[in-house]
Design an enzyme around this catalytic site. Structure first.
Site, short mmCIF file in Angstrom:
data_model
loop_
_atom_site.label_atom_id
_atom_site.label_comp_id
_atom_site.label_asym_id
_atom_site.label_seq_id
_atom_site.Cartn_x
_atom_site.Cartn_y
_atom_site.Cartn_z
N CYS A 2 7.12 -20.42 1.45
CA CYS A 2 7.21 -21.61 2.27
C CYS A 2 7.67 -21.26 3.66
CB CYS A 2 8.18 -22.61 1.64
SG CYS A 2 7.84 -22.99 -0.10
N ILE A 291 -10.68 -4.06 1.95
CA ILE A 291 -11.30 -4.06 3.26
C ILE A 291 -11.83 -2.67 3.56
CG2 ILE A 291 -10.78 -4.13 5.73
CD1 ILE A 291 -11.15 -6.86 4.63
N SER A 363 0.95 -6.60 -3.62
CA SER A 363 0.62 -5.47 -2.74
C SER A 363 1.38 -4.23 -3.19
CB SER A 363 0.97 -5.80 -1.29
OG SER A 363 2.35 -5.60 -1.05
#
Length: 631
Positions: A2, A291, A363
């Site tokens: 948040c 990517i 990650s």
């Protein structure tokens, strides 16, 4: 995950305008598109933007404690909240929700400021206690979640998850701290001991702040630190088993979510490890994304695809091209402060890709810092052996002279680029590591500055805080001190800032299992031979993962999330490079030698030097000035 913001009056409990707090929250609406709220009382206002992850409908914020005697705004995740909830219920706490936010409130009411030591997770939160009329601010151990602070002229303290929230307050001064320029050009980011703007600070990782009406602003109190001073004993097989257990525990604890969850997969050791352990713990195919680049030498997408095939993941990939440079203004706007880690661009793109199918992504960040995975760690380990053989005075004369004479051969093969190594060997281990970390050495920065800036900077050098930190670190060796500095400065200032802003820009929650504090504390206690061996970093981790991953994933040279900016600045973006030297904004500061800037560009575009990192820094600095309206 948040965004939070708030105002606390230190001197007298003046009324707080709810609209002002709401405006601060609106500036960081991207951090929480699923809900918002503001609560005020005499002398305090708390605001929140919510990204729903756990207990989707039942944990709105600001949140009141069950008895109404405390209010919370919270950014992050508490991974052991169920265990804490059970313990607190047994002690008499009453819960109305199923999420982790209410657990923090109950923990505060039972343990006070010590509650933070019981929380396992990533967090930045504010609790206002109505009985003691105090505001408690806290940030997680490693600094995964940010928190900016600014005392204002009306006697209040404003705080928020990003500088954007503070910039929405009309009393915040927009004056650049000139010392932040030297910090930024040295490191490529503004470290947590400073902010780009005068009067703004960042609550350090592992610190808290307890504020009282009528009392002066206190110094932050450190509640967690990591020590490299002890050495764990044991057989390599036993240490390997313990490391694997801690990694499994860290990954599985971060797979709890009431929304779709996946992982970033670069094809490197760390992200591949996380994906392998997620696949082991999951009954369904793991969603992964990666990517690639249109520059073959920098592209790792084939390795990512190989791991995806091995673990049968639901894999998506995207290629980044120079055309993505068109988004530079958006990229610069994410960070507010100048931020020159060019891997922010592909990080943002992979976050966009992930957000199409998940709301939470794991990650691999943290393993390099904890387990000595960077090439600079291996070099330092070797350099320290040389330092141990020769007295400091002899090294200073011998290597200092050679380093001063040796050309800065950016164009040459890596073994011939010896200037930095020679200058590093001339100093002690801490000084050598500062040179290895720096985007720009003290000498190269000085060449860019004007006489006016040198006078303004005075005796300050960006390296000084890092040198002081390393020399006072709870550590035994140069490698220990380097890793300690990485965990305290590089990690929160660069790596975690990049991931937080890039993920929050697309309302994605990123989780870093390899930064579990129990794993970090274990890694810090490992003998050096378990971290660096045979020219390899992360030795024990790679050894532990041999049955999960192939050798070409574990042992190929470390690539990292690289962006081909050197090629871009010599090709489609050459004119952009030239525009940097003629920037009116940079010239107006009168802090730079504009002729030197022009020479920097000419040398890079012609191919006689690789100045791409400095050019990228100057570009991002220019953008930061412009976007903050102070150019």
């Amino acid at each position: 995950m948040c965004g939070i913001a708030g105002i606390f009056h230190l001197e007298t409990p003046k009324p707080v305008d709810p609209g002002r707090v709401e405006a601060m929250c609106d500036a960081i609406a991207h951090r929480g598109p699923d809900g918002h709220g503001v609560w005020t009382a005499p002398g305090v206002g708390l605001g929140h933007r919510r990204l729903s992850i756990i207990d989707l409908a039942g944990s709105p914020q600001p949140m009141a404690a069950c008895d109404g005697r405390a209010m919370l705004v919270f950014n992050g995740e508490i991974y052991n909240f169920r265990e804490l909830r059970h313990e607190l219920k047994n002690a008499g706490a009453v819960f109305r929700t199923d999420g982790d936010s209410e657990v923090i409130l109950a923990a505060w009411q039972r343990w006070g400021p010590d509650c933070v030591t019981r929380l396992h997770g990533m967090f930045a939160f504010a609790i206002y206690d109505l009985d003691s009329r105090t505001l408690f601010l806290a940030r997680d151990r490693l600094g995964v979640k940010p928190l900016y602070l600014a005392p204002l002229s009306d006697g209040s303290l404003a705080f928020g998850s990003e500088l954007k929230a503070l910039l929405a307050h009309p009393l915040l001064r927009r004056e650049v701290d000139p010392l932040a320029i030297d910090d930024f050009l040295a490191w490529g980011y503004v470290p947590d001991h400073r902010s780009f703007l005068k009067g703004v600070s960042k609550l350090p990782a592992g610190h808290s702040l307890l504020l009282r009406h009528g009392a002066p602003l206190p110094r932050p109190a450190q509640w967690w630190d990591v020590s490299f001073a002890e050495r764990r004993k044991g057989k390599p097989a036993d240490l390997e088993a313990e490391l694997l257990h801690l990694m499994r525990q860290a990954v599985s604890s971060r797979m709890v979510a009431d929304v779709p969850l996946g992982a970033f997969l670069s094809g490197g050791v760390d992200s591949s490890t996380v994906v392998a352990l997620m696949a082991e713990a999951s009954q369904h195919p793991v969603k992964t994304c990666s990517i690639g680049f249109d520059v073959a030498a920098l592209d790792e997408s084939d390795y990512a695809a190989k791991v995806a095939r091995q673990y049968h993941t639901d894999h998506a990939s995207r290629q980044v091209s120079p055309d993505d440079f068109d988004a530079i203004d958006v990229l610069a706007g994410m960070f507010d402060e100048p931020f020159a880690d060019a891997s922010a661009l592909p990080t943002w793109r992979v976050c966009q890709l992930a957000r199409k199918s998940v709301t939470v992504a794991l990650s691999g960040d943290g393993a390099d810092e904890a387990l000595a995975g960077y090439r600079r760690h291996v070099f330092l380990h070797g350099e320290d052996r040389v330092r141990a053989l020769l007295p400091q005075a002899l090294r200073a004369r011998l290597f200092g002279s050679l380093g001063a004479l040796y050309p800065k051969a950016d164009w040459a093969p890596r073994p011939l680029r010896a200037k930095t190594t020679l200058l590093s060997l001339a100093g002690d281990s801490a000084e050598g590591y500062c040179r290895a970390l720096a985007y720009a050495s003290p000498e190269s920065r000085d060449r860019l500055y004007s006489d006016a800036y040198r006078r303004l900077r005075g005796e300050y050098r960006a390296e000084r805080p890092l040198l002081d930190l390393m020399r006072s670190a709870p550590a035994r060796s140069g490698l220990d001190r380097a890793q300690y500095a990485d965990l305290k400065v590089w990690l929160p200032g660069d790596i975690l800032t990049k991931v937080d802003r890039a993920s929050m820009a697309v309302s994605l929650e990123a989780r870093e299992p390899l930064l579990d504090h129990r794993l970090i504390e274990f890694a810090a206690s490992l003998p050096e031979s378990m971290r660096v061996r045979g020219g390899q970093g992360k030795w024990l981790m790679k050894h532990a993962m041999r049955r999960f991953l192939p050798d070409d994933i574990l042992y190929r040279p470390k690539q990292g999330f690289v962006t081909p900016i050197a090629q871009w600045f010599r090709g489609p973006l050459a004119q952009t490079a030239r525009d940097i030297a003629g920037s009116a904004t940079l010239a107006q500061t009168e802090w730079f030698d504009t002729r030197r800037l022009a020479g920097l560009v000419d040398d890079h575009v012609s191919g006689t030097a690789d100045n791409s990192r400095t050019l990228w820094q100057l570009l991002m600095l220019n953008k930061a000035f412009t976007q903050l309206g102070i150019g």
